[in-house]
Write a protein that holds these residues in place. Sequence first.
Motif, PDB file in Angstrom:
ATOM      1  N   HIS A 138      61.625  62.549 -23.447  1.00  0.00           N
ATOM      2  CA  HIS A 138      63.495  62.884 -24.155  1.00  0.00           C
ATOM      3  C   HIS A 138      63.923  61.624 -23.620  1.00  0.00           C
ATOM      4  O   HIS A 138      63.569  60.345 -23.762  1.00  0.00           O
ATOM      5  N   ASP A 140      66.812  60.973 -23.997  1.00  0.00           N
ATOM      6  CA  ASP A 140      67.401  60.545 -22.461  1.00  0.00           C
ATOM      7  C   ASP A 140      66.659  59.323 -20.717  1.00  0.00           C
ATOM      8  O   ASP A 140      67.297  58.841 -20.180  1.00  0.00           O
ATOM      9  N   GLN A 159      59.472  71.475 -21.248  1.00  0.00           N
ATOM     10  CA  GLN A 159      60.910  71.060 -20.849  1.00  0.00           C
ATOM     11  C   GLN A 159      60.653  69.977 -19.796  1.00  0.00           C
ATOM     12  O   GLN A 159      59.250  69.866 -19.207  1.00  0.00           O
ATOM     13  N   THR A 162      65.352  65.223 -16.334  1.00  0.00           N
ATOM     14  CA  THR A 162      66.230  64.300 -17.380  1.00  0.00           C
ATOM     15  C   THR A 162      66.913  63.859 -15.339  1.00  0.00           C
ATOM     16  O   THR A 162      67.497  63.909 -14.858  1.00  0.00           O
ATOM     17  N   SER A 164      70.282  64.133 -15.951  1.00  0.00           N
ATOM     18  CA  SER A 164      70.814  65.309 -15.702  1.00  0.00           C
ATOM     19  C   SER A 164      70.770  66.398 -15.739  1.00  0.00           C
ATOM     20  O   SER A 164      70.983  67.765 -16.309  1.00  0.00           O
ATOM     21  N   LYS A 167      65.713  69.686 -19.406  1.00  0.00           N
ATOM     22  CA  LYS A 167      65.653  69.651 -20.728  1.00  0.00           C
ATOM     23  C   LYS A 167      64.451  70.379 -21.611  1.00  0.00           C
ATOM     24  O   LYS A 167      63.505  69.375 -20.883  1.00  0.00           O
ATOM     25  N   ASP A 168      64.886  70.923 -22.908  1.00  0.00           N
ATOM     26  CA  ASP A 168      63.642  71.468 -23.621  1.00  0.00           C
ATOM     27  C   ASP A 168      63.474  69.608 -23.924  1.00  0.00           C
ATOM     28  O   ASP A 168      63.739  68.732 -24.382  1.00  0.00           O
TER      29      ASP A 168
END
Length: 394
Positions: A138, A140, A159, A162, A164, A167-168
């Motif tokens: 990802h 991020d 997914q 991360t 945060s 996430k996908d």
Amino acid sequence: MPLPLGSPIATRGAERQRPRHSGPRNHGHRSMSDIYSPFQLGRIQLQNRFAMAPMTRARANADGTPGPLAAEYYGQRASVGLTVTEGTQPSDDGQGYPLTPGIYTDAHVGGWSRVNEAIHARGGHVFYQLMHAGRMSHPDNTPHHRQGVAPSAIAPGEQIYTLSGMKDIPVPRALTTDEVAETVKDYAYSARRAIESGADGVEIHGVAYLVHQFLAKSANQRTDRYGGSIENRARFAIEVAKAIISEIGPERTGIRLSPRFTGFGLDVGREGPDLFRYLVGELDKLGLAYIHIVHYGEDDILNDFRRIWNQAIILNRPARPREDIGKDIASGLADLESYGAHILANPDFIERIVLDAPLNTADHSVFFGHQPEGPEAGYTDFPTLKESQEGVQA
């Protein structure tokens, strides 16, 4: 969080002269006690036939340098014959998860050198696992915040963790043919840096990530020389092995494979057994030090590998019962056995097995990242048997 293969943090779904050494050509039955005996692996002699499987811990510094407790963590567990480190990215593009270590900058080399010193001081040996995450990434999580790269622009449908949250995973960018060649060079460069830092060798991560993505039809729909046929889909793995060997030699190079792994949207197709037999046969010609098999299912393909592979085999059976420790070596199916979570939670794992002592429980909630209780929590604070006994007596 799940720990498939000892490496992902969290997902949804989850022709050179061969080195001569003892063990692999003697495929007959042996004693269970052989797991405690020394073993010659390439140019190094291991103190026993236990291996620590690679396990991502997500505790590196932000720049990919091993964290301040990494040397203590690995040193505590160095009574195993061979330590295979957590997945270590060979480039910025290779990073998939946050706070994973790299081995391609001077800072990385310096950090890993302290880890190596701690392992060698206890008589252990260490191979770094080179892990390019490919599409399991990802923006991020990467230093340059770019999308992941892969054989083809096909998302895994998963997914990823991360800093945060979950996430996908976005659609990756397909590598050009020239970029594939550059990626091969990245592996070779990181292998050289590993040896510069004092490592005994490197292990190519060929399960779930970029190498496996080239093997899998579901992730590789290329029409160049890296896609289509079995030979083409295996080409990337073979080129990576050849490039690393050209830098550090075959006796310092291993690879991890899992013929029956189907997670992360990966499917090698019905010719999977033929694909892996072809790949292992081609890699055998290069004289790599070992193949490290993560095994799910029947032993038929392992017996095939035993016939066509002339170097060492390390075998990892996820969730292997305690009473089965040493059985694959005793049967001649493997030369070393690797263990993951048990060694994570028991720095004195071998001593406990010898003494038939209780094992600490592996707590999945502390496997990844720094814990609120402190950086040592779930990392370097698992007690040894002696420490546990002293605590009870106190």
